[in-house]
Write an enzyme that holds these catalytic residues in place. Sequence first.
Site, PDB file in Angstrom:
ATOM      1  N   GLY A 143       0.812  -1.226   0.000  1.00  0.00           N
ATOM      2  CA  GLY A 143       0.000   0.000   0.000  1.00  0.00           C
ATOM      3  C   GLY A 143       0.836   1.262   0.000  1.00  0.00           C
ATOM      4  O   GLY A 143       2.011   1.228  -0.348  1.00  0.00           O
ATOM      5  N   LEU A 182       0.323   3.645  -2.097  1.00  0.00           N
ATOM      6  CA  LEU A 182       0.654   3.447  -3.510  1.00  0.00           C
ATOM      7  C   LEU A 182       1.189   4.725  -4.162  1.00  0.00           C
ATOM      8  O   LEU A 182       0.761   5.832  -3.854  1.00  0.00           O
ATOM      9  CB  LEU A 182      -0.587   2.967  -4.262  1.00  0.00           C
ATOM     10  CG  LEU A 182      -1.192   1.660  -3.728  1.00  0.00           C
ATOM     11  CD1 LEU A 182      -2.470   1.317  -4.484  1.00  0.00           C
ATOM     12  CD2 LEU A 182      -0.198   0.508  -3.820  1.00  0.00           C
ATOM     13  N   HIS A 220       4.139   1.587  -8.091  1.00  0.00           N
ATOM     14  CA  HIS A 220       3.153   0.500  -7.988  1.00  0.00           C
ATOM     15  C   HIS A 220       2.214   0.521  -9.203  1.00  0.00           C
ATOM     16  O   HIS A 220       1.898  -0.522  -9.770  1.00  0.00           O
ATOM     17  CB  HIS A 220       2.291   0.662  -6.728  1.00  0.00           C
ATOM     18  CG  HIS A 220       3.045   0.609  -5.437  1.00  0.00           C
ATOM     19  ND1 HIS A 220       3.165   1.692  -4.605  1.00  0.00           N
ATOM     20  CD2 HIS A 220       3.702  -0.415  -4.821  1.00  0.00           C
ATOM     21  CE1 HIS A 220       3.856   1.342  -3.520  1.00  0.00           C
ATOM     22  NE2 HIS A 220       4.203   0.079  -3.627  1.00  0.00           N
ATOM     23  N   ASP A 247      13.317  -3.232  -6.059  1.00  0.00           N
ATOM     24  CA  ASP A 247      13.731  -4.176  -5.013  1.00  0.00           C
ATOM     25  C   ASP A 247      14.400  -5.358  -5.703  1.00  0.00           C
ATOM     26  O   ASP A 247      13.851  -6.457  -5.764  1.00  0.00           O
ATOM     27  CB  ASP A 247      12.520  -4.611  -4.189  1.00  0.00           C
ATOM     28  CG  ASP A 247      11.864  -3.425  -3.511  1.00  0.00           C
ATOM     29  OD1 ASP A 247      12.305  -3.054  -2.428  1.00  0.00           O
ATOM     30  OD2 ASP A 247      10.927  -2.831  -4.101  1.00  0.00           O
ATOM     31  N   GLN A 281      15.003  -8.650  -3.854  1.00  0.00           N
ATOM     32  CA  GLN A 281      13.704  -9.308  -3.629  1.00  0.00           C
ATOM     33  C   GLN A 281      13.234 -10.004  -4.911  1.00  0.00           C
ATOM     34  O   GLN A 281      12.804 -11.158  -4.882  1.00  0.00           O
ATOM     35  CB  GLN A 281      12.685  -8.262  -3.180  1.00  0.00           C
ATOM     36  CG  GLN A 281      11.256  -8.755  -3.163  1.00  0.00           C
ATOM     37  CD  GLN A 281      10.310  -7.717  -2.606  1.00  0.00           C
ATOM     38  OE1 GLN A 281      10.240  -7.517  -1.418  1.00  0.00           O
ATOM     39  NE2 GLN A 281       9.573  -7.038  -3.480  1.00  0.00           N
ATOM     40  N   SER A 315       9.337   5.514  -3.557  1.00  0.00           N
ATOM     41  CA  SER A 315       9.198   4.547  -2.470  1.00  0.00           C
ATOM     42  C   SER A 315       8.157   5.080  -1.492  1.00  0.00           C
ATOM     43  O   SER A 315       8.073   6.291  -1.272  1.00  0.00           O
ATOM     44  CB  SER A 315      10.548   4.401  -1.748  1.00  0.00           C
ATOM     45  OG  SER A 315      10.364   3.800  -0.488  1.00  0.00           O
ATOM     46  N   SER A 316       7.399   4.164  -0.913  1.00  0.00           N
ATOM     47  CA  SER A 316       6.427   4.584   0.111  1.00  0.00           C
ATOM     48  C   SER A 316       7.160   5.272   1.260  1.00  0.00           C
ATOM     49  O   SER A 316       6.613   6.143   1.926  1.00  0.00           O
ATOM     50  CB  SER A 316       5.658   3.373   0.641  1.00  0.00           C
ATOM     51  OG  SER A 316       5.048   2.682  -0.430  1.00  0.00           O
TER      52      SER A 316
END
Length: 285
Positions: free
Chosen positions: A31, A33, A37, A151, A154, A186-187
């Site tokens: 989230g 966003l 995203h 990422d 990841q 980035s969030s």
Amino acid sequence: MKIIENIKDMQEYSLREKQNGHVIGFVPTMGALHEGHLSLIDIAKENSDIVIVSIFVNPIQFGEGEDFDKYPRQMKKDIELLKNRNVDVLFAPSYKEMYPEGEIKTRVFVKDVSNILCGEFREGHFEGVTTVVAKLFNIVLPNIAVFGKKDRQQLFIIQKMVKDLNFPVKIIPGQTIREKDGLAMSSRNKYLSAEAREAAVLINKGLLEIISLIKNGNKDVDKIKKYFIQYVEKNKLNKVQYIEIVNTDTFDIVKELEKEKSYYILAAVYTDNTRLIDNMEVIIE
Ligand code: AMP
């Protein structure tokens, strides 16, 4: 847009859609966003018939003392963003729904690569990520899933997990989306004060600087790393946690660059207590 909070409902929805011959595209998120995203959602749309986005701030991928409690949560705004992007389903489970017994005993762990770089400094982080992504794949049952190159470690770990455990899911990588000045979206950028926001741009600039050093023939990784640290830390708000160069095929950390090989350069930097990561790919001619 349908909002599903229950695991059984989510599985039944996906099974039905698959029986109808629809390809399911999935974008897992935590989230808060942003355009990064949303770009993954666009990729999912291009590659599937039904797009499912999950929002779940996954507690088991946060270490003690990390920002789980203060991680930005803005469900109302996120729902609007997803509706505007024509997402078909938001899967937004509660913690109780995902972890009804609290601690989860079954874990998915990708050896070796999960222990270096971010994994070295965030113990248990990638185990938390692979465990929740494996759960989400079994709940959402996607045909394809989109993950960001932002990422990079990841993404590599998820690709390895999918291959090793034979998940019938195609992983599609999405480009890193950046702010106008180059800072990777980035969030966590929400944490930055105006002053810190200015300091943070040096991460992207530093990576570009060392790529031009490399293109000019520098092969000594130690020297390249030192240059990056000096460059980024010339703003006193920045403290480099790591800067490493890895082989793109194996994710092994390298000390010397060789011709006709490709590498990822990855960095984690604390900017005024906010931990930010970025990376770039470089191909040596
Ligand atoms: P998060 O919500 O931070 O867990 O991220 C969810 C997905 O969005 C992951 O696949 C991330 O790699 C991806 N992502 C995050 N930031 C960006 C970005 N700036 N550009 C592209 N993808 C991103």
